[in-house]
Design a protein around this motif. Sequence first.
Motif, PDB file in Angstrom:
ATOM      1  N   ARG A 180       0.824  -1.210   0.000  1.00 52.28           N
ATOM      2  CA  ARG A 180       0.000   0.000   0.000  1.00 52.28           C
ATOM      3  C   ARG A 180       0.859   1.261   0.000  1.00 52.28           C
ATOM      4  N   GLY A 181       2.102   1.138   0.455  1.00 44.90           N
ATOM      5  CA  GLY A 181       2.998   2.282   0.491  1.00 44.90           C
ATOM      6  C   GLY A 181       3.734   2.531  -0.812  1.00 44.90           C
ATOM      7  N   SER A 182       3.604   1.644  -1.761  1.00 48.07           N
ATOM      8  CA  SER A 182       4.287   1.823  -3.051  1.00 48.07           C
ATOM      9  C   SER A 182       3.503   2.789  -3.929  1.00 48.07           C
ATOM     10  N   GLY A 183       4.187   3.426  -4.853  1.00 45.26           N
ATOM     11  CA  GLY A 183       3.538   4.360  -5.752  1.00 45.26           C
ATOM     12  C   GLY A 183       2.747   3.634  -6.838  1.00 45.26           C
ATOM     13  N   VAL A 184       1.704   4.286  -7.334  1.00 45.90           N
ATOM     14  CA  VAL A 184       0.882   3.691  -8.396  1.00 45.90           C
ATOM     15  C   VAL A 184       1.736   3.437  -9.631  1.00 45.90           C
ATOM     16  N   GLU A 185       2.730   4.293  -9.864  1.00 46.40           N
ATOM     17  CA  GLU A 185       3.602   4.094 -11.025  1.00 46.40           C
ATOM     18  C   GLU A 185       4.456   2.841 -10.867  1.00 46.40           C
ATOM     19  N   GLN A 186       4.717   2.437  -9.616  1.00 43.20           N
ATOM     20  CA  GLN A 186       5.455   1.198  -9.363  1.00 43.20           C
ATOM     21  C   GLN A 186       4.539  -0.009  -9.396  1.00 43.20           C
ATOM     22  N   PHE A 187       3.351   0.130  -8.805  1.00 50.42           N
ATOM     23  CA  PHE A 187       2.410  -0.987  -8.712  1.00 50.42           C
ATOM     24  C   PHE A 187       1.008  -0.474  -9.039  1.00 50.42           C
ATOM     25  N   PRO A 188       0.585  -0.592 -10.289  1.00 50.88           N
ATOM     26  CA  PRO A 188      -0.684  -0.011 -10.731  1.00 50.88           C
ATOM     27  C   PRO A 188      -1.912  -0.521  -9.977  1.00 50.88           C
ATOM     28  N   MET A 189      -1.831  -1.707  -9.362  1.00 55.43           N
ATOM     29  CA  MET A 189      -2.990  -2.262  -8.666  1.00 55.43           C
ATOM     30  C   MET A 189      -3.025  -1.898  -7.178  1.00 55.43           C
ATOM     31  N   ARG A 190      -2.248  -0.901  -6.786  1.00 53.01           N
ATOM     32  CA  ARG A 190      -2.171  -0.532  -5.370  1.00 53.01           C
ATOM     33  C   ARG A 190      -3.547  -0.214  -4.786  1.00 53.01           C
ATOM     34  N   GLU A 191      -4.378   0.495  -5.547  1.00 55.30           N
ATOM     35  CA  GLU A 191      -5.685   0.909  -5.029  1.00 55.30           C
ATOM     36  C   GLU A 191      -6.557  -0.282  -4.657  1.00 55.30           C
ATOM     37  N   ARG A 192      -6.413  -1.381  -5.368  1.00 60.08           N
ATOM     38  CA  ARG A 192      -7.175  -2.586  -5.025  1.00 60.08           C
ATOM     39  C   ARG A 192      -6.808  -3.083  -3.625  1.00 60.08           C
ATOM     40  N   PHE A 193      -5.529  -3.051  -3.305  1.00 60.35           N
ATOM     41  CA  PHE A 193      -5.089  -3.513  -1.994  1.00 60.35           C
ATOM     42  C   PHE A 193      -5.464  -2.524  -0.897  1.00 60.35           C
ATOM     43  N   GLU A 194      -5.504  -1.242  -1.230  1.00 62.16           N
ATOM     44  CA  GLU A 194      -5.977  -0.256  -0.267  1.00 62.16           C
ATOM     45  C   GLU A 194      -7.452  -0.501   0.058  1.00 62.16           C
ATOM     46  N   GLU A 195      -8.234  -0.853  -0.942  1.00 67.30           N
ATOM     47  CA  GLU A 195      -9.655  -1.116  -0.731  1.00 67.30           C
ATOM     48  C   GLU A 195      -9.873  -2.380   0.101  1.00 67.30           C
ATOM     49  N   LEU A 196      -9.048  -3.402  -0.116  1.00 66.74           N
ATOM     50  CA  LEU A 196      -9.145  -4.614   0.698  1.00 66.74           C
ATOM     51  C   LEU A 196      -8.938  -4.294   2.172  1.00 66.74           C
ATOM     52  N   LYS A 197      -8.001  -3.402   2.462  1.00 65.86           N
ATOM     53  CA  LYS A 197      -7.734  -2.992   3.837  1.00 65.86           C
ATOM     54  C   LYS A 197      -8.907  -2.191   4.389  1.00 65.86           C
ATOM     55  N   ARG A 198      -9.378  -1.219   3.611  1.00 65.21           N
ATOM     56  CA  ARG A 198     -10.472  -0.357   4.067  1.00 65.21           C
ATOM     57  C   ARG A 198     -11.739  -1.155   4.342  1.00 65.21           C
ATOM     58  N   SER A 199     -12.001  -2.150   3.517  1.00 65.22           N
ATOM     59  CA  SER A 199     -13.261  -2.902   3.629  1.00 65.22           C
ATOM     60  C   SER A 199     -13.165  -4.115   4.551  1.00 65.22           C
ATOM     61  N   GLY A 200     -12.010  -4.266   5.212  1.00 63.87           N
ATOM     62  CA  GLY A 200     -11.868  -5.356   6.179  1.00 63.87           C
ATOM     63  C   GLY A 200     -11.792  -6.733   5.546  1.00 63.87           C
ATOM     64  N   GLN A 201     -11.288  -6.822   4.316  1.00 64.82           N
ATOM     65  CA  GLN A 201     -11.239  -8.100   3.615  1.00 64.82           C
ATOM     66  C   GLN A 201      -9.904  -8.835   3.779  1.00 64.82           C
ATOM     67  N   LEU A 202      -8.996  -8.261   4.570  1.00 65.34           N
ATOM     68  CA  LEU A 202      -7.726  -8.933   4.813  1.00 65.34           C
ATOM     69  C   LEU A 202      -7.888  -9.958   5.936  1.00 65.34           C
ATOM     70  N   THR A 203      -7.293 -11.118   5.750  1.00 67.33           N
ATOM     71  CA  THR A 203      -7.319 -12.159   6.774  1.00 67.33           C
ATOM     72  C   THR A 203      -6.257 -11.849   7.825  1.00 67.33           C
ATOM     73  N   SER A 204      -6.572 -12.076   9.091  1.00 69.73           N
ATOM     74  CA  SER A 204      -5.579 -11.849  10.132  1.00 69.73           C
ATOM     75  C   SER A 204      -4.516 -12.932  10.066  1.00 69.73           C
ATOM     76  N   PRO A 205      -3.285 -12.629  10.475  1.00 68.84           N
ATOM     77  CA  PRO A 205      -2.235 -13.660  10.505  1.00 68.84           C
ATOM     78  C   PRO A 205      -2.638 -14.860  11.349  1.00 68.84           C
ATOM     79  N   GLU A 206      -3.332 -14.622  12.457  1.00 65.61           N
ATOM     80  CA  GLU A 206      -3.726 -15.704  13.352  1.00 65.61           C
ATOM     81  C   GLU A 206      -4.722 -16.651  12.683  1.00 65.61           C
ATOM     82  N   GLN A 207      -5.696 -16.087  11.992  1.00 60.99           N
ATOM     83  CA  GLN A 207      -6.684 -16.921  11.307  1.00 60.99           C
ATOM     84  C   GLN A 207      -6.035 -17.710  10.179  1.00 60.99           C
TER      85      GLN A 207
END
Length: 251
Positions: A195-222
């Motif tokens: 999420r900290g990389s620039g869009v010019e480096q990783f064009p799909m960054r916004e998708r991963f930002e949305e996964l974080k915002r929407s709570g779709q990331l799995t916890s390490p414990e789970q």
Amino acid sequence: MTSQITRAIVTGHTRGLGAALAEQLLTRNIAVLALSRSRNATLAQRFPQMLAEVELDLADPSRVAQWIAGDALSRFVDGAQSVLLFNNAGTVQPIGPIEGQQASAIATAVGLNVATPLMLASAVAAASGTATDRRIVHISSGAARNAYAGWSIYCATKAALDHHARAVVLDANRALRICSVAPGVVDTNMQAEIRGSGVEQFPMRERFEELKRSGQLTSPEQCAARLIDFTLSDDFGQTPVADIREWAKQA
């Protein structure tokens, strides 16, 4: 399976998924040999008799080879009926198009993501001892199976783990099971790097930002609980490449 004497090796146990794997294995009364650049003081304090730690630069294949040449691994697995290897340590760097990648960063990624897991897998398969059940878990990624702009090194190194597992299966070693497992999108420091990389480096960054915002990331414990359950199950090794999310749906 846990009624047997089971021991596990975990790489990258100081944070994220690796820390969760080590903690949950120890909680299940499975002794852990943990390899990382640093130690996990919290786990060492909680499990002084069950956790053995080795400070090792896993991105330096020559140092890993030197450690493997010693007897620490054989001593750890001696007397175990079942041995597990979780090749968890890895890096998503370098992120960006090919012309911007530093040679040293590429070498580090290949050493950490490919050379070390393959060397440890071979060492576990060859280690002397009584273990008639040896299970190797490569922590893979969806990036091994789908190409992403800006992730050419990460995609290539994770794909190498997948293909390694496919080829090892053809060796038909009856005492060995192997699977390269995609864990899903896990809320770790690696995700923060992405999420900290620039869009010019990783064009799909916004998708991963949305996964974080929407709570779709799995916890390490789970994720760790699912991975361990899968590794200990009869399903493990039936296919050389798997996605833990698909297995969890069927389990």
